[in-house]
Design a protein around this motif. Structure first.
Motif, PDB file in Angstrom:
ATOM      1  N   LEU A 198       0.832  -1.203   0.000  1.00  0.00           N
ATOM      2  CA  LEU A 198       0.000   0.000   0.000  1.00  0.00           C
ATOM      3  C   LEU A 198       0.869   1.257   0.000  1.00  0.00           C
ATOM      4  N   GLN A 199       1.964   1.176   0.737  1.00  0.00           N
ATOM      5  CA  GLN A 199       2.887   2.308   0.794  1.00  0.00           C
ATOM      6  C   GLN A 199       3.477   2.592  -0.591  1.00  0.00           C
ATOM      7  N   LEU A 200       3.840   1.514  -1.285  1.00  0.00           N
ATOM      8  CA  LEU A 200       4.363   1.669  -2.643  1.00  0.00           C
ATOM      9  C   LEU A 200       3.304   2.268  -3.560  1.00  0.00           C
ATOM     10  N   LEU A 201       2.075   1.786  -3.456  1.00  0.00           N
ATOM     11  CA  LEU A 201       0.998   2.297  -4.304  1.00  0.00           C
ATOM     12  C   LEU A 201       0.776   3.784  -4.065  1.00  0.00           C
ATOM     13  N   ASP A 202       0.734   4.182  -2.802  1.00  0.00           N
ATOM     14  CA  ASP A 202       0.518   5.597  -2.479  1.00  0.00           C
ATOM     15  C   ASP A 202       1.654   6.465  -2.999  1.00  0.00           C
ATOM     16  N   THR A 203       2.884   5.992  -2.765  1.00  0.00           N
ATOM     17  CA  THR A 203       4.046   6.762  -3.229  1.00  0.00           C
ATOM     18  C   THR A 203       4.041   6.883  -4.747  1.00  0.00           C
ATOM     19  N   ALA A 204       3.772   5.763  -5.409  1.00  0.00           N
ATOM     20  CA  ALA A 204       3.747   5.769  -6.871  1.00  0.00           C
ATOM     21  C   ALA A 204       2.665   6.718  -7.382  1.00  0.00           C
ATOM     22  N   GLU A 205       1.490   6.650  -6.781  1.00  0.00           N
ATOM     23  CA  GLU A 205       0.386   7.523  -7.205  1.00  0.00           C
ATOM     24  C   GLU A 205       0.792   8.980  -7.094  1.00  0.00           C
ATOM     25  N   SER A 206       1.422   9.311  -5.992  1.00  0.00           N
ATOM     26  CA  SER A 206       1.853  10.692  -5.789  1.00  0.00           C
ATOM     27  C   SER A 206       2.865  11.127  -6.849  1.00  0.00           C
ATOM     28  N   LEU A 207       3.837  10.278  -7.111  1.00  0.00           N
ATOM     29  CA  LEU A 207       4.871  10.643  -8.089  1.00  0.00           C
ATOM     30  C   LEU A 207       4.304  10.678  -9.506  1.00  0.00           C
ATOM     31  N   PHE A 208       3.483   9.711  -9.852  1.00  0.00           N
ATOM     32  CA  PHE A 208       2.862   9.697 -11.187  1.00  0.00           C
ATOM     33  C   PHE A 208       2.071  10.981 -11.414  1.00  0.00           C
ATOM     34  N   SER A 209       1.397  11.450 -10.374  1.00  0.00           N
ATOM     35  CA  SER A 209       0.552  12.641 -10.549  1.00  0.00           C
ATOM     36  C   SER A 209       1.388  13.901 -10.714  1.00  0.00           C
ATOM     37  N   GLN A 210       2.645  13.837 -10.232  1.00  0.00           N
ATOM     38  CA  GLN A 210       3.509  15.019 -10.355  1.00  0.00           C
ATOM     39  C   GLN A 210       4.344  15.000 -11.626  1.00  0.00           C
ATOM     40  N   LYS A 211       4.834  13.790 -11.980  1.00  0.00           N
ATOM     41  CA  LYS A 211       5.784  13.724 -13.088  1.00  0.00           C
ATOM     42  C   LYS A 211       5.323  12.826 -14.234  1.00  0.00           C
ATOM     43  N   GLY A 212       4.136  12.260 -14.085  1.00  0.00           N
ATOM     44  CA  GLY A 212       3.638  11.369 -15.130  1.00  0.00           C
ATOM     45  C   GLY A 212       4.210   9.971 -14.993  1.00  0.00           C
ATOM     46  N   PHE A 213       3.583   9.018 -15.665  1.00  0.00           N
ATOM     47  CA  PHE A 213       4.021   7.624 -15.584  1.00  0.00           C
ATOM     48  C   PHE A 213       5.427   7.458 -16.160  1.00  0.00           C
ATOM     49  N   SER A 220      10.566   6.982 -12.530  1.00  0.00           N
ATOM     50  CA  SER A 220      11.266   5.703 -12.632  1.00  0.00           C
ATOM     51  C   SER A 220      10.955   4.846 -11.409  1.00  0.00           C
ATOM     52  N   VAL A 221      11.120   3.543 -11.567  1.00  0.00           N
ATOM     53  CA  VAL A 221      10.878   2.653 -10.426  1.00  0.00           C
ATOM     54  C   VAL A 221      11.846   2.978  -9.287  1.00  0.00           C
ATOM     55  N   ARG A 222      13.022   3.488  -9.629  1.00  0.00           N
ATOM     56  CA  ARG A 222      13.959   3.879  -8.578  1.00  0.00           C
ATOM     57  C   ARG A 222      13.434   5.082  -7.812  1.00  0.00           C
ATOM     58  N   ASP A 223      12.832   6.031  -8.530  1.00  0.00           N
ATOM     59  CA  ASP A 223      12.187   7.176  -7.861  1.00  0.00           C
ATOM     60  C   ASP A 223      11.198   6.688  -6.811  1.00  0.00           C
ATOM     61  N   ILE A 224      10.330   5.804  -7.260  1.00  0.00           N
ATOM     62  CA  ILE A 224       9.261   5.321  -6.386  1.00  0.00           C
ATOM     63  C   ILE A 224       9.834   4.608  -5.172  1.00  0.00           C
ATOM     64  N   ALA A 225      10.740   3.665  -5.448  1.00  0.00           N
ATOM     65  CA  ALA A 225      11.311   2.867  -4.370  1.00  0.00           C
ATOM     66  C   ALA A 225      12.028   3.747  -3.355  1.00  0.00           C
ATOM     67  N   GLU A 226      12.792   4.692  -3.867  1.00  0.00           N
ATOM     68  CA  GLU A 226      13.542   5.566  -2.964  1.00  0.00           C
ATOM     69  C   GLU A 226      12.601   6.408  -2.104  1.00  0.00           C
ATOM     70  N   ALA A 227      11.589   6.980  -2.750  1.00  0.00           N
ATOM     71  CA  ALA A 227      10.634   7.812  -2.016  1.00  0.00           C
ATOM     72  C   ALA A 227       9.874   7.003  -0.973  1.00  0.00           C
ATOM     73  N   ALA A 228       9.669   5.736  -1.255  1.00  0.00           N
ATOM     74  CA  ALA A 228       8.939   4.885  -0.308  1.00  0.00           C
ATOM     75  C   ALA A 228       9.877   4.217   0.689  1.00  0.00           C
ATOM     76  N   GLY A 229      11.169   4.393   0.478  1.00  0.00           N
ATOM     77  CA  GLY A 229      12.154   3.786   1.366  1.00  0.00           C
ATOM     78  C   GLY A 229      12.183   2.276   1.275  1.00  0.00           C
ATOM     79  N   ILE A 230      11.980   1.788   0.055  1.00  0.00           N
ATOM     80  CA  ILE A 230      11.901   0.344  -0.167  1.00  0.00           C
ATOM     81  C   ILE A 230      12.823  -0.015  -1.319  1.00  0.00           C
ATOM     82  N   ASN A 231      13.362  -1.202  -1.307  1.00  0.00           N
ATOM     83  CA  ASN A 231      14.284  -1.615  -2.370  1.00  0.00           C
ATOM     84  C   ASN A 231      13.596  -1.689  -3.730  1.00  0.00           C
ATOM     85  N   THR A 232      14.330  -1.252  -4.748  1.00  0.00           N
ATOM     86  CA  THR A 232      13.771  -1.170  -6.104  1.00  0.00           C
ATOM     87  C   THR A 232      13.170  -2.489  -6.590  1.00  0.00           C
ATOM     88  N   ALA A 233      13.854  -3.576  -6.273  1.00  0.00           N
ATOM     89  CA  ALA A 233      13.417  -4.882  -6.779  1.00  0.00           C
ATOM     90  C   ALA A 233      12.051  -5.294  -6.247  1.00  0.00           C
TER      91      ALA A 233
END
Lengths: 211, 211
Positions: free
Chosen positions: A10-25, A29-42
């Motif tokens: 859920l944390q990943l989904l929320d973070t991704a949603e936030s970033l997608f809405s700011q910078k588009g899909f 990058s998946v690294r952006d999302i992972a880093e912002a969520a504090g979770i490993n990219t893989a």
DNA sequence: CAAAATTAATTAAACGTTTGTTTAATTCCC
DNA sequence: GGGAATTAAACAAACGTTTAATTAATTTTG
């Protein structure tokens, strides 16, 4: 029934949603999302299979489903057709403005998305939503309260278009009306109220015979 | 005065605009553009400096400038304030629907763009456009023909929002009204006309006192 | 007016990054 | 101890841009 998601998912989904809405899909990058969520990219591939499927998951969870609410509206005898339309207007305003981030994504992806399963989702949503408004307007016409020659999709375009364009230009609206001092929730309350009054006025004028 | 562009430069701009409107800025690679235009990839950097500056060039060339037209409207004595608003409505419909590809880009980039010079361009455009509508509405109010408590940005939101949402859902509109058989130009003519009637009705109802 | 010199246009290749995803090893928890 | 969760590293592919070499066009010159 889909398996429910873990906290990290859920944390990943929320973070991704936030970033997608700011910078588009594609701009995220998946690294952006992972880093912002504090979770490993893989973990994104591990959890969702791919970046694309993560986006599909966001759409599935956030897509507006007003089917049930409209069904209840239709058989609610305490409201006349115009009041039912008013209620529908408020449903859309609430549905869009309380899901701001998702709807910003939606606005972009409606135009540039090529993902087949998201295209299908959007098509279904549009058709459904259109049917509901159809039913409500037809009801008012049968009862002789609404005009006969209503361009129904145009009514939808004005409803969703006005709310969406307000959403995209929220900052401009705040500045214009000198509401920078307001707290976020209060500003949102004001905007919803004004949208409500504004669009109901429009709907009344276009749907009914009287002024 | 900027140097005018060569045939190949214009060709690149057109191709890029088309691809950006289908796949978004980040979803389109310089190789995509060059290949579609039949031009070597390096020419994009050579001509425009970068992909970003190519985008800026598109915005500079296609941004809607209605300043002069509105200025003429304001001092046109043959039209009353409501007729002037009607004329403004038609300007926007024409301006948006005759630049469909660009406005699809605009809709996305308003949300996700981070390019400072494009942000500045958009801000200027919004402020200017808002001022024009302001002037026109204030004029009608001074002459006692328009209501006093008009939420002007909300009027703009309905105008631009309705036209934009119609643009994004053109295919749906065509299908709904069974106009698949129509030629493109004729369909566009019909849509413009219906948008015109629809929005003028709204403007009349909200701006003036009578029904 | 043609030859030479200069500038502009065009190319294929290479540059260093960044992309989404996978791997294989490790840690965690039951 | 065994299955799930997590990690850092590696992967090939794609990205925007630059380079250096070549061709085309233009200007200068004799």
């Amino acid at each position: 029934m889909k398996p429910s998601l873990s906290t990290k998912q859920l944390q990943l989904l929320d973070t991704a949603e936030s970033l997608f809405s700011q910078k588009g899909f594609d701009g995220t990058s998946v690294r952006d999302i992972a880093e912002a969520a504090g979770i490993n990219t893989a973990m994104i591939s591990y959890y969702f299979g791919s970046k694309e499927k993560l986006m599909e998951e966001i759409f599935e969870r956030k897509s507006l489903n007003i089917k049930e609410k409209v069904a209840n509206l239709l058989k609610d005898d305490s409201l006349n057709p115009l009041e039912k339309m008013y209620s529908l207007v408020d449903m859309y305003i609430e549905g869009i403005l309380s899901r701001k981030t998702f709807h910003r994504i939606l606005l972009c992806e409606q135009i540039i998305n090529q993902n087949p399963s998201i295209i299908t989702m959007l098509d279904k949503m549009k058709t459904k939503n259109s049917e509901y408004i159809n039913d409500l307007i037809r009801l008012g016409q049968r009862k002789g309260l609404f005009k006969k020659n209503i361009d129904i999709p145009m009514m939808t375009n004005t409803l969703i278009g006005t709310v969406s364009h307000t959403l995209v230009n929220l900052d401009f609206y705040k500045t214009y009306h000198h509401m920078e001092g307001l707290k976020d929730e209060e500003f949102e309350r004001v905007v919803k109220k004004r949208l409500s009054v504004h669009i109901k006025n429009i709907y009344k004028a276009i749907l009914t015979h009287e002024s």
